[in-house]
Design an enzyme around this catalytic site. Structure first.
Site, short mmCIF file in Angstrom:
data_model
loop_
_atom_site.label_atom_id
_atom_site.label_comp_id
_atom_site.label_asym_id
_atom_site.label_seq_id
_atom_site.Cartn_x
_atom_site.Cartn_y
_atom_site.Cartn_z
N THR A 12 0.83 -1.21 0.00
CA THR A 12 0.00 0.00 0.00
C THR A 12 0.86 1.25 0.00
OG1 THR A 12 -1.85 -1.10 1.05
CG2 THR A 12 -1.71 1.26 1.40
N SER A 58 1.30 -7.34 -0.75
CA SER A 58 1.93 -8.38 0.09
C SER A 58 0.97 -9.47 0.54
CB SER A 58 2.66 -7.77 1.28
OG SER A 58 1.81 -7.54 2.37
N THR A 91 1.64 -4.18 4.42
CA THR A 91 1.44 -4.47 5.85
C THR A 91 0.92 -5.88 6.10
OG1 THR A 91 -0.83 -3.60 5.81
CG2 THR A 91 0.94 -2.04 6.40
N1 ASP Z 1 -2.69 -5.47 0.85
C1 ASP Z 1 -1.66 -4.49 1.17
C2 ASP Z 1 -0.33 -5.21 1.21
O1 ASP Z 1 -0.08 -5.89 2.17
C3 ASP Z 1 -1.97 -3.84 2.47
C4 ASP Z 1 -0.95 -2.85 2.93
O2 ASP Z 1 0.16 -2.73 2.45
O3 ASP Z 1 -1.31 -2.12 3.89
O4 ASP Z 1 0.46 -5.08 0.30
#
Ligand code: ASP
Length: 321
Positions: A12, A58, A91
């Protein structure tokens, strides 16, 4: 002053969306690491190098990205002029990559993961501040002789072996599963002059990532009505598939301090008889499962169930003495 290398993997923090005031509508992993770095004014004047290692949301993290990240980290950390490395990440699985790196990094330098809960296009994007804090932490750590794998979000640094995503949508989303932060920025965004010593990385080395595929380790959960049906289905599928795809390990996210529904426990016993290594972790948010005398199956320690899965597959590749 040495160089800080920033390795981009997506997430993100590199996400973009059509409406800056609707930060929940976005696509992760769109901006390059160079674009992210150039959006942080506080980094001007710091000797930096940025490289794109991957560009993934991720939630889709996997072995091949970890192999690419491992190769890049090994090369950068080996350079004398490099003080340390920042890894930008999503995250969702940051805690798994952090634990993996905690096991593998074999050079006494800081490795700092960072991420963001809001995309880069949000009016109140948290990525630029987190990236500035992560670079600042590498510099502070190098100056103070601190090393190991940590994660930095919302002004706090967490040990890589303890960090976890603890909230699904708040900006301050991470904690240490009950363990305190290693350090916090002050009102000016500076890290403390004298930080505590960080947990040392386990230095098991990058060769553990060499296999084209990791041993298959799956995660199951103990819950009301958990009668072991899922474990028996996994065993049946494993028996009927190719030997290289065979189920090698099972981590159970147990209730409380490692307790199991009796139906699931019986099925895990059948899995063990079939040669599957069983470890217990906890589905509770804090504390994990600590070893106790008389345990039927090993306790994964304070890590999360997802981190325990990573630790078990590494231990199948190379048992720790
Ligand atoms: N779906 C995203 C990831 O993990 C969520 C984030 O980065 O906050 O790449």
């Amino acid at each position: 002053m040495g160089v800080v290398v920033i390795l981009g993997t997506g997430g993100t923090i590199a996400g973009t969306g059509p409406d800056p005031s609707a930060p929940w509508r976005y696509t992760a992993a769109q901006l390059s690491i160079d674009q992210l770095v150039s959006a942080v004014p506080g980094l001007a004047g710091v000797p930096l190098e940025a490289r794109q290692v991957a560009q993934v949301d991720s939630k889709d993290m996997g072995w091949s990205v970890w192999q690419d990240l491992g190769r890049a980290l090994a090369a950068e950390l080996a350079r004398d002029e490099v003080d340390g490395v920042v890894v930008t990440h999503g995250t969702d699985t940051l805690e798994e990559t952090a634990l993996l790196l905690h096991h593998l990094v074999d050079v006494p330098k800081p490795v700092v993961l960072t991420a963001a809960m809001r995309p880069a296009t949000a009016v109140d994007a948290d990525g630029p501040g987190n990236l500035r804090d992560a670079v600042g932490l590498v510099r502070a750590a190098a100056a103070q002789g601190r090393h190991g794998v940590v994660a930095v979000l919302a002004g706090r640094a967490w040990a890589g072996a303890e960090v976890r995503k603890a909230h699904s949508h708040e900006v301050d989303a991470f904690d240490g599963g009950g363990a305190p932060a290693l350090a916090e920025t002050d009102a000016q965004g500076q890290w403390p002059q004298a930080m505590p010593v960080w947990p040392a990385a386990l230095a098991r080395g990058w060769a553990l990532l060499a296999l084209a595929r990791p041993p298959r380790v799956e995660l199951v959960c103990s819950h009301a009505d958990a009668d072991g049906w899922l474990v028996d289905a996994l065993l049946a599928h494993s028996r009927s598939g190719s030997p290289t795809e065979r189920l090698r390990g099972l981590v159970v996210a147990a209730t409380g301090h490692g307790t199991l529904h009796q139906g699931l426990e019986a099925a895990l016993g059948r899995a063990e008889q079939a040669g599957v290594v069983v470890w217990r972790s906890s589905r509770t948010a804090q504390g994990g499962v600590l070893s106790r005398e008389g345990d039927r199956w090993p306790a994964a320690g304070p890590v999360t169930a997802a981190q325990a899965r990573v630790a078990l597959l590494l231990s199948l590749l190379s048992p720790v003495a």
